[in-house]
Design a protein around this motif. Structure first.
Motif, PDB file in Angstrom:
ATOM      1  N   LEU A 387      59.932  -2.945  62.783  1.00 32.91           N
ATOM      2  CA  LEU A 387      59.377  -3.947  62.284  1.00 32.91           C
ATOM      3  C   LEU A 387      57.784  -4.330  62.390  1.00 32.91           C
ATOM      4  CD1 LEU A 387      62.506  -6.359  62.635  1.00 32.91           C
ATOM      5  CD2 LEU A 387      62.578  -3.763  60.588  1.00 32.91           C
ATOM      6  N   ILE A 388      57.503  -4.491  63.120  1.00 31.68           N
ATOM      7  CA  ILE A 388      56.177  -4.651  63.635  1.00 31.68           C
ATOM      8  C   ILE A 388      55.630  -3.060  63.953  1.00 31.68           C
ATOM      9  CG2 ILE A 388      54.815  -5.520  64.673  1.00 31.68           C
ATOM     10  CD1 ILE A 388      56.561  -7.176  63.149  1.00 31.68           C
ATOM     11  N   PHE A 389      54.701  -3.012  63.209  1.00 25.30           N
ATOM     12  CA  PHE A 389      53.517  -1.733  63.594  1.00 25.30           C
ATOM     13  C   PHE A 389      52.144  -1.790  63.235  1.00 25.30           C
ATOM     14  CE2 PHE A 389      56.607  -1.302  59.428  1.00 25.30           C
ATOM     15  CZ  PHE A 389      55.788  -0.843  59.086  1.00 25.30           C
ATOM     16  N   LYS A 390      51.689  -0.883  63.985  1.00 21.26           N
ATOM     17  CA  LYS A 390      50.030  -0.930  63.106  1.00 21.26           C
ATOM     18  C   LYS A 390      49.506   0.759  62.940  1.00 21.26           C
ATOM     19  CE  LYS A 390      48.660  -5.132  64.196  1.00 21.26           C
ATOM     20  NZ  LYS A 390      48.110  -6.093  62.987  1.00 21.26           N
ATOM     21  N   PRO A 391      48.588   0.898  62.374  1.00 18.77           N
ATOM     22  CA  PRO A 391      48.363   2.199  61.754  1.00 18.77           C
ATOM     23  C   PRO A 391      47.966   2.728  63.416  1.00 18.77           C
ATOM     24  CG  PRO A 391      47.392   0.486  59.947  1.00 18.77           C
ATOM     25  CD  PRO A 391      47.707  -0.515  61.387  1.00 18.77           C
ATOM     26  N   ASN A 392      47.999   3.879  63.314  1.00 21.70           N
ATOM     27  CA  ASN A 392      48.377   5.078  64.234  1.00 21.70           C
ATOM     28  C   ASN A 392      46.522   5.621  64.311  1.00 21.70           C
ATOM     29  OD1 ASN A 392      47.839   6.986  65.884  1.00 21.70           O
ATOM     30  ND2 ASN A 392      50.064   8.167  65.558  1.00 21.70           N
ATOM     31  N   PRO A 393      45.858   4.959  65.202  1.00 19.08           N
ATOM     32  CA  PRO A 393      44.271   5.073  65.130  1.00 19.08           C
ATOM     33  C   PRO A 393      43.942   6.717  65.189  1.00 19.08           C
ATOM     34  CG  PRO A 393      44.789   4.437  67.094  1.00 19.08           C
ATOM     35  CD  PRO A 393      46.157   4.208  66.174  1.00 19.08           C
ATOM     36  N   HIS A 394      45.168   7.691  65.456  1.00 18.37           N
ATOM     37  CA  HIS A 394      44.384   9.067  66.338  1.00 18.37           C
ATOM     38  C   HIS A 394      45.093  10.099  64.384  1.00 18.37           C
ATOM     39  CE1 HIS A 394      44.298   7.904  70.046  1.00 18.37           C
ATOM     40  NE2 HIS A 394      45.143   7.930  70.372  1.00 18.37           N
ATOM     41  N   ILE A 395      45.003   9.190  63.438  1.00 21.26           N
ATOM     42  CA  ILE A 395      45.904   9.587  62.370  1.00 21.26           C
ATOM     43  C   ILE A 395      44.288  10.217  61.333  1.00 21.26           C
ATOM     44  CG2 ILE A 395      46.949  10.139  60.225  1.00 21.26           C
ATOM     45  CD1 ILE A 395      49.665   9.117  61.862  1.00 21.26           C
ATOM     46  N   SER A 396      44.507  10.776  60.608  1.00 22.17           N
ATOM     47  CA  SER A 396      43.434  10.447  59.561  1.00 22.17           C
ATOM     48  C   SER A 396      43.197  11.114  57.328  1.00 22.17           C
ATOM     49  CB  SER A 396      41.827  10.884  60.733  1.00 22.17           C
ATOM     50  OG  SER A 396      41.110  12.563  61.117  1.00 22.17           O
ATOM     51  N   ARG A 397      43.918  11.796  57.965  1.00 21.29           N
ATOM     52  CA  ARG A 397      44.397  12.524  57.142  1.00 21.29           C
ATOM     53  C   ARG A 397      45.732  12.730  56.653  1.00 21.29           C
ATOM     54  NH1 ARG A 397      40.813  15.337  53.513  1.00 21.29           N
ATOM     55  NH2 ARG A 397      39.091  15.561  55.801  1.00 21.29           N
ATOM     56  N   VAL A 398      46.481  12.229  55.643  1.00 15.79           N
ATOM     57  CA  VAL A 398      47.664  12.208  55.658  1.00 15.79           C
ATOM     58  C   VAL A 398      47.806  12.073  53.382  1.00 15.79           C
ATOM     59  CG1 VAL A 398      48.500  10.367  57.145  1.00 15.79           C
ATOM     60  CG2 VAL A 398      47.753   9.673  53.974  1.00 15.79           C
ATOM     61  N   LEU A 399      49.311  13.918  53.883  1.00 21.08           N
ATOM     62  CA  LEU A 399      49.365  14.328  52.536  1.00 21.08           C
ATOM     63  C   LEU A 399      50.671  14.095  51.972  1.00 21.08           C
ATOM     64  CD1 LEU A 399      48.979  15.789  49.852  1.00 21.08           C
ATOM     65  CD2 LEU A 399      49.419  17.732  51.759  1.00 21.08           C
ATOM     66  N   PHE A 400      50.668  13.833  51.065  1.00 17.88           N
ATOM     67  CA  PHE A 400      52.487  13.289  49.846  1.00 17.88           C
ATOM     68  C   PHE A 400      52.709  14.016  49.336  1.00 17.88           C
ATOM     69  CE2 PHE A 400      50.218   8.709  51.091  1.00 17.88           C
ATOM     70  CZ  PHE A 400      51.052   8.676  52.072  1.00 17.88           C
ATOM     71  N   ILE A 401      54.046  15.045  49.105  1.00 20.31           N
ATOM     72  CA  ILE A 401      54.127  15.199  48.598  1.00 20.31           C
ATOM     73  C   ILE A 401      55.777  14.203  47.954  1.00 20.31           C
ATOM     74  CG2 ILE A 401      54.934  17.939  47.731  1.00 20.31           C
ATOM     75  CD1 ILE A 401      53.430  18.276  50.120  1.00 20.31           C
ATOM     76  N   ALA A 402      55.849  14.573  46.234  1.00 21.80           N
ATOM     77  CA  ALA A 402      56.488  14.016  45.384  1.00 21.80           C
ATOM     78  C   ALA A 402      57.302  12.609  46.080  1.00 21.80           C
ATOM     79  CB  ALA A 402      58.112  14.809  45.812  1.00 21.80           C
ATOM     80  N   THR A 403      56.089  12.323  46.740  1.00 25.61           N
ATOM     81  CA  THR A 403      56.820  11.101  47.294  1.00 25.61           C
ATOM     82  C   THR A 403      57.107   9.359  46.313  1.00 25.61           C
ATOM     83  OG1 THR A 403      55.305  11.282  49.646  1.00 25.61           O
ATOM     84  CG2 THR A 403      56.218   9.501  48.949  1.00 25.61           C
ATOM     85  N   PRO A 404      58.130   9.108  46.655  1.00 27.29           N
ATOM     86  CA  PRO A 404      58.164   7.817  45.453  1.00 27.29           C
ATOM     87  C   PRO A 404      57.580   6.613  46.673  1.00 27.29           C
ATOM     88  CG  PRO A 404      60.430   8.196  47.060  1.00 27.29           C
ATOM     89  CD  PRO A 404      59.283   9.349  47.899  1.00 27.29           C
ATOM     90  N   GLU A 502      58.348   9.022  31.411  1.00 26.96           N
ATOM     91  CA  GLU A 502      59.672  10.355  31.120  1.00 26.96           C
ATOM     92  C   GLU A 502      59.193  10.880  32.464  1.00 26.96           C
ATOM     93  OE1 GLU A 502      62.080  10.065  30.561  1.00 26.96           O
ATOM     94  OE2 GLU A 502      62.225   8.366  29.414  1.00 26.96           O
ATOM     95  N   CYS A 503      57.284  11.231  32.617  1.00 28.10           N
ATOM     96  CA  CYS A 503      56.284  12.320  33.130  1.00 28.10           C
ATOM     97  C   CYS A 503      57.198  12.318  35.077  1.00 28.10           C
ATOM     98  CB  CYS A 503      55.474  11.664  33.177  1.00 28.10           C
ATOM     99  SG  CYS A 503      54.382  13.761  34.176  1.00 28.10           S
ATOM    100  N   SER A 504      57.935  13.130  35.203  1.00 31.97           N
ATOM    101  CA  SER A 504      59.051  12.922  36.365  1.00 31.97           C
ATOM    102  C   SER A 504      58.790  14.891  37.430  1.00 31.97           C
ATOM    103  CB  SER A 504      60.359  12.403  36.545  1.00 31.97           C
ATOM    104  OG  SER A 504      60.879  12.778  37.188  1.00 31.97           O
ATOM    105  N   ASP A 505      58.913  14.550  38.309  1.00 33.20           N
ATOM    106  CA  ASP A 505      59.415  15.979  38.869  1.00 33.20           C
ATOM    107  C   ASP A 505      61.343  16.242  38.592  1.00 33.20           C
ATOM    108  OD1 ASP A 505      60.731  14.070  40.662  1.00 33.20           O
ATOM    109  OD2 ASP A 505      59.245  14.899  42.453  1.00 33.20           O
ATOM    110  N   PRO A 509      59.621   9.844  39.411  1.00 31.55           N
ATOM    111  CA  PRO A 509      58.938   9.744  38.256  1.00 31.55           C
ATOM    112  C   PRO A 509      56.777   9.635  38.920  1.00 31.55           C
ATOM    113  CG  PRO A 509      60.260   7.645  38.680  1.00 31.55           C
ATOM    114  CD  PRO A 509      59.991   8.237  39.698  1.00 31.55           C
ATOM    115  N   TYR A 510      56.200  10.160  38.346  1.00 31.43           N
ATOM    116  CA  TYR A 510      54.955  10.306  38.127  1.00 31.43           C
ATOM    117  C   TYR A 510      54.420   8.947  38.277  1.00 31.43           C
ATOM    118  CZ  TYR A 510      49.505  10.470  37.943  1.00 31.43           C
ATOM    119  OH  TYR A 510      48.729  10.890  38.306  1.00 31.43           O
ATOM    120  N   THR A 511      54.475   7.853  37.403  1.00 33.22           N
ATOM    121  CA  THR A 511      54.448   6.122  38.151  1.00 33.22           C
ATOM    122  C   THR A 511      54.989   5.673  39.851  1.00 33.22           C
ATOM    123  OG1 THR A 511      56.249   5.559  37.289  1.00 33.22           O
ATOM    124  CG2 THR A 511      54.208   6.305  35.857  1.00 33.22           C
TER     125      THR A 511
END
Length: 552
Positions: A387-404, A502-505, A509-511
């Motif tokens: 329930l308690i977390f901080k950003p991982n300082p060793h991650i500098s790039r993320v890619l989200f694919i079809a993420t809700p 209605e735009c969606s995969d 939804p795209y939104t």
């Protein structure tokens, strides 16, 4: 109703056809298949003298091929087959687990040889699997560079002892694409030196044989076909419906020992899925020589029926272990600049690695602040890991694919709600840390909130995906790590205008998948499996190369 006699006739006819087809395929098997079977039998069950005789024959054939030239496809095929047979027989005649690097071979009629074998220092293997024997058909592209040498999939098998020092080894071990070649030279003794070299096919483009330069044979897809399809112990559906039975299979896997000189790129699958979903992505990314040499791909595997926060905590732990492992060898910029890629729900798990929860998620679950719930350090840590977390300082790039990011209404459909009832286990998984609360010292109101949580049930991952869930409403507003590079790939199944509601995969939804001001966003004309679209794979490749370039 179908007549029983007709059903029986059809069954018999089908069986007869199958038997006939099998017989036909056996009789029509290629000379290479029949010869390979013969060599395999000799290697596995022949006498030592028989093995040595056939090894001498294979060496003599390979030497003859080089003397005559391996410039035509036919000449090359004959040489490559001789090399393959020599390797199999050499393995059979060598000491198990050691593979003798010098082996004297005597023939009944021909000249004697001394096999001098070598391979890269970092290559570990117990088995060499001929590439052409790997079952094909699950990949969209077959990536194969024709050339000299016999391609193999090298396997260093899993053992409990090895896994103690290799925490990122899968239950099947480590794998590598290799190619074997044979070259010959005279010696002062009567034995001709047969130099058997096992090359790292990922980074060796060509080789000198018989004094001439040749392109090295390289079968990339054999490894990709064999690798992820080889994981038959993890059931994506079973891990969704009975996730508590798969907790011991949560892991971060890679196909070779972690290399501190290569960029870690971590792929996380989505709901009702497994690492195999990245099979085409993995295969096609590794067709790029720069990526093969400079990045290392990891797969996070988890049972997708558990709450997202549970899976996120497990990934957080695994990434910390990876960071520690890489820095045991040397400090390097790559291990401190990791890139994460998440598909669907895997994107939500990925996102929590670069967010600051503050006390938002704690209040989401417990309803009362930590100082109102009196816990000792051990009890507090048991809950804080989720329930308690901080950003991982060793991650500098993320890619989200079809993420809700804002959920999917599909999670609230009637049929989906009925399916959610089949998922068992989240309560079992989280009950231990929650029941660790000291009821005598816990605030009465806080204890009432915990009892209410148990009464209503621990939310499953599918409930976490509802737009109405507290998880979705809270995580969309949690702050992200500063200076983080953020990218999205989104599916547009029907090719609608992006402003169309209605735009969606077809699922998200795209939104919901769209983020405000990402560093880049690519919309592909595809459904929810957008990560498999050629445009998406090319975008993943582009982003990894961009990341490598910016780290120079």
């Amino acid at each position: 109703m179908k007549h029983p006699a007709l059903c029986l006739f059809r069954s018999v006819l089908t069986a007869a056809f199958a038997l006939g087809l099998a017989a036909q395929l056996t009789s029509c098997s290629s000379p290479q298949q029949r010869q390979h079977t013969k060599i395999t039998v000799i290697a596995n069950s022949g006498s030592k003298q028989s093995q040595e005789h056939h090894l001498a024959e294979a060496l003599a054939t390979a030497e003859s091929c080089l003397q005559r030239g391996i410039d035509t496809p036919e000449q090359l095929a004959r040489y490559n087959q001789a090399v393959e047979h020599a390797v199999l027989l050499w393995l059979a005649g060598s000491e198990q687990d050691l593979h003798q690097q010098r082996l004297n071979v005597d023939s009944r009629e021909g000249k004697p040889y001394q096999v001098q074998a070598s391979w890269p220092a970092k290559l570990r293997f117990d088995r060499l699997i001929p590439s052409w024997t790997v079952k094909r058909g699950s990949l969209r592209k077959n990536i194969h560079r024709q050339g000299a040498g016999a391609p193999f999939v090298a396997q260093w098998e899993f053992t409990p002892k090895r896994s103690e020092n290799e925490p990122f080894m899968s239950s099947k071990g480590y794998f590598a694409s290799v190619t074997a070649t044979l070259d010959f030279q005279a010696s002062e003794s009567e034995r001709t030196i047969a130099r058997l070299v096992i090359h790292n096919a990922n980074i060796t483009p060509d080789v000198r044989l018989g004094g001439n330069k040749h392109t090295l044979n390289f079968d990339q897809s054999a490894l990709a076909e064999h690798l992820l399809a080889y994981d038959n112990e993890f059931s994506a559906l079973g891990a969704l419906l009975r996730p508590h039975k798969y907790l011991d299979q949560i892991d971060l896997q890679t196909i070779s020992p972690p290399d501190p000189d290569r960029l870690p790129v971590i792929f996380t699958h989505g709901l009702a899925s497994e690492p195999r979903t990245w099979q085409n992505v993995y295969n096609e990314l590794r067709s790029d020589p720069v990526l093969r040499e400079r990045c290392q791909i990891y797969f996070f595997r988890y049972p997708s029926g558990v709450p997202v926060l549970y899976s996120a905590a497990q990934l957080r732990t695994k990434l910390a272990e990876l960071q520690q492992t890489l820095n045991q060898k040397q400090t390097n910029r790559y291990s401190k600049q990791m890139m994460l890629v998440g598909h669907s729900m895997g994107g939500l798990i990925t996102k929590t690695q670069v967010q600051d929860s503050g006390d938002t998620m704690w209040l989401n679950f417990i309803d009362y602040t930590q100082n109102r719930v009196r816990l000792n350090d051990q009890q507090l840590a048991a809950l804080q890991q989720y329930l308690i977390f901080k950003p991982n300082p060793h991650i500098s790039r993320v890619l989200f694919i079809a993420t809700p990011h804002r959920g999917s209404e599909l999670a609230d459909w009637w049929i989906t709600r009925q399916f959610r009832k089949l998922i068992k286990g989240p309560g079992i998984i989280l009950r231990t840390p929650l029941m660790a609360l000291d009821q005598d010292n816990t605030d009465q109101h806080a204890q009432s909130a915990i009892d209410k949580l148990f009464h209503s049930g621990i939310p499953t991952s599918m409930e976490n995906l509802s737009p109405k869930s507290k998880f979705v409403k809270d995580t969309i507003n949690l702050p992200l790590k500063k200076d983080l590079r953020i990218h999205s790939i989104i599916g547009n199944l029907k090719g609608l205008d992006l402003n169309d509601p209605e735009c969606s995969d077809g699922v998200v939804p795209y939104t919901s998948a769209h983020l405000q001001q990402p560093d880049s966003e690519l919309v592909v004309p595809y459904g929810h499996s957008a990560h498999e679209h050629p445009m998406a794979i090319e975008e993943i490749r582009r982003l990894i190369l961009l990341h490598l370039k910016e780290l120079k």
